[in-house]
Design a protein around this motif. Sequence first.
Motif, PDB file in Angstrom:
ATOM      1  N   HIS A  51      24.428  43.902 -24.816  1.00 23.85           N
ATOM      2  CA  HIS A  51      25.388  44.141 -25.895  1.00 23.85           C
ATOM      3  C   HIS A  51      26.554  43.159 -25.834  1.00 23.85           C
ATOM      4  CE1 HIS A  51      28.924  46.789 -27.349  1.00 23.85           C
ATOM      5  NE2 HIS A  51      28.414  46.154 -28.410  1.00 23.85           N
ATOM      6  N   ARG A  80      14.505  47.945 -20.845  1.00 24.89           N
ATOM      7  CA  ARG A  80      14.643  48.424 -22.228  1.00 24.89           C
ATOM      8  C   ARG A  80      15.846  49.342 -22.355  1.00 24.89           C
ATOM      9  NH1 ARG A  80       8.471  50.112 -21.747  1.00 24.89           N
ATOM     10  NH2 ARG A  80       9.567  51.535 -20.332  1.00 24.89           N
ATOM     11  N   CYS A  81      16.574  49.191 -23.422  1.00 28.80           N
ATOM     12  CA  CYS A  81      17.658  50.120 -23.705  1.00 28.80           C
ATOM     13  C   CYS A  81      17.035  51.432 -24.177  1.00 28.80           C
ATOM     14  CB  CYS A  81      18.595  49.569 -24.781  1.00 28.80           C
ATOM     15  SG  CYS A  81      19.964  50.687 -25.167  1.00 28.80           S
ATOM     16  N   ASN A  84      21.587  54.824 -26.653  1.00 27.30           N
ATOM     17  CA  ASN A  84      22.754  54.252 -27.310  1.00 27.30           C
ATOM     18  C   ASN A  84      23.645  55.415 -27.739  1.00 27.30           C
ATOM     19  OD1 ASN A  84      24.670  52.974 -28.885  1.00 27.30           O
ATOM     20  ND2 ASN A  84      23.272  52.569 -30.598  1.00 27.30           N
ATOM     21  N   ARG A  90      20.522  54.670 -32.846  1.00 23.84           N
ATOM     22  CA  ARG A  90      19.420  53.712 -32.929  1.00 23.84           C
ATOM     23  C   ARG A  90      19.661  52.539 -31.983  1.00 23.84           C
ATOM     24  NH1 ARG A  90      18.466  52.614 -39.241  1.00 23.84           N
ATOM     25  NH2 ARG A  90      20.766  52.693 -39.184  1.00 23.84           N
ATOM     26  N   VAL A  91      18.591  52.056 -31.391  1.00 27.56           N
ATOM     27  CA  VAL A  91      18.675  50.973 -30.413  1.00 27.56           C
ATOM     28  C   VAL A  91      18.276  49.663 -31.079  1.00 27.56           C
ATOM     29  CG1 VAL A  91      17.755  50.047 -28.251  1.00 27.56           C
ATOM     30  CG2 VAL A  91      18.183  52.513 -28.477  1.00 27.56           C
ATOM     31  N   PRO A  92      19.147  48.655 -31.095  1.00 24.18           N
ATOM     32  CA  PRO A  92      18.780  47.358 -31.688  1.00 24.18           C
ATOM     33  C   PRO A  92      17.578  46.742 -30.971  1.00 24.18           C
ATOM     34  CG  PRO A  92      21.140  47.489 -31.275  1.00 24.18           C
ATOM     35  CD  PRO A  92      20.520  48.667 -30.583  1.00 24.18           C
ATOM     36  N   ALA A  93      16.784  46.017 -31.705  1.00 21.02           N
ATOM     37  CA  ALA A  93      15.577  45.422 -31.139  1.00 21.02           C
ATOM     38  C   ALA A  93      15.892  44.466 -29.991  1.00 21.02           C
ATOM     39  CB  ALA A  93      14.789  44.696 -32.225  1.00 21.02           C
ATOM     40  N   GLN A  94      17.038  43.812 -30.068  1.00 22.08           N
ATOM     41  CA  GLN A  94      17.383  42.831 -29.042  1.00 22.08           C
ATOM     42  C   GLN A  94      18.076  43.452 -27.828  1.00 22.08           C
ATOM     43  OE1 GLN A  94      18.633  43.156 -32.063  1.00 22.08           O
ATOM     44  NE2 GLN A  94      20.696  42.284 -32.281  1.00 22.08           N
ATOM     45  N   ALA A  95      18.199  44.772 -27.814  1.00 24.21           N
ATOM     46  CA  ALA A  95      18.898  45.442 -26.713  1.00 24.21           C
ATOM     47  C   ALA A  95      17.956  45.626 -25.524  1.00 24.21           C
ATOM     48  CB  ALA A  95      19.457  46.779 -27.173  1.00 24.21           C
ATOM     49  N   HIS A  96      17.706  44.536 -24.850  1.00 20.13           N
ATOM     50  CA  HIS A  96      16.896  44.601 -23.622  1.00 20.13           C
ATOM     51  C   HIS A  96      17.373  43.490 -22.695  1.00 20.13           C
ATOM     52  CE1 HIS A  96      14.611  41.001 -24.832  1.00 20.13           C
ATOM     53  NE2 HIS A  96      14.656  41.509 -26.055  1.00 20.13           N
TER      54      HIS A  96
END
Length: 368
Positions: A51, A80-81, A84, A90-96
């Motif tokens: 983030h 993986r996130c 949140n 919701r978890v953004p796709a790039q949140a890893h």
Amino acid sequence: MSFLLNAWYVAAFSDELNGATPLARTLLDRPVVLYRDSEGAAHALDDRCAHRFAPLSRGRVVGGVLECPYHGLRFDGAGRCVHNPHGDGRVPAQAHVRAYPVVERFGAVWFWPGEAARADIALLPAFDFVDPAQNHTHHGYLKTRAHYQLSADNLLDLSHFQFLHPDTLGSEAIASGDVQSGSLGETVWVRRAVFGEILQPFVADGFGIAAGTCVDRWMDVKWTPPGLLTIVVGVTGAGQPREAGRIAPSAHWLTPETACTTHYFFAFGLPKAMGDEGRALVRYAVEGLMKPFELEDLPMLEAQQACIGEADFWAAQPALLPIDRGAIRARRIMESMIVAERAGHDPRDANHHDGARTIAIRSSFEVA
């Protein structure tokens, strides 16, 4: 020289990881965070939240996942996130974040910094004698402000005992001992035998030898890439066969922190069948060696690094001696494997090992 990535490195001793507090450690120039999940399994992630790039190591373990200290996002062992706490959750796709392959063996947590698909536990050498399930073990750690290969050089040439450790590990007989070295595939070995030696009290006491007794001592060192060594020291009465003596095996694991600093993990192990004597001896070995390691080896390695600076080792034109054969073999193998890996080849392919011999050695002494 850069690092070999497709290899196993020690990230921490197993007992450094507890349930709630993550561990921050720089490994091969990359910040890594280590923690255990609710099942006790160890994990290694990049120490940077996806983030706002806060260090995850400043967070905490909640329900077996790692919580970022800044905004509370939580990451599982795969990076993986999974939580949140903001908005609709919701978890953004790039949140890893990047997760590294990890295995726990021989009282240590090992991580693989290269391609995850190539991580193979079969490539981890056996150090069964420090497996805490079968042995009394004790371990130590030192941070060395020197390139990890200088530490490997130090361990592959124990002739320095006579000069660097004259009051603890050495004797006047070591330099005149019989030395043999060689290699098989990626493994390098050096064997030193010293005959008719009077041991220093620290060593004599550890082997149960009466002060002033004349003995034969042998020191067998085995190195495998990227910096994993086994050292077996044995002592017997002068002229007696090795089988009549006692041995002390130890593991020495070198993990680069940066190009000029090294994590030095070492451990001793003896069979649990030895009972309290074995437990006392491994503790005696580690605690006794901390002084010469910390007060004599480390300052010398750091002084060497200061003299070399950022220059290439070979560019400094070292004057090589026969006692350097093992260390030079190890350097050649490492250099060859790194060149092969950079070229996209399997670094363990024997076809690429001969490439080490093409590396220029700017010295008047060629080590075969």
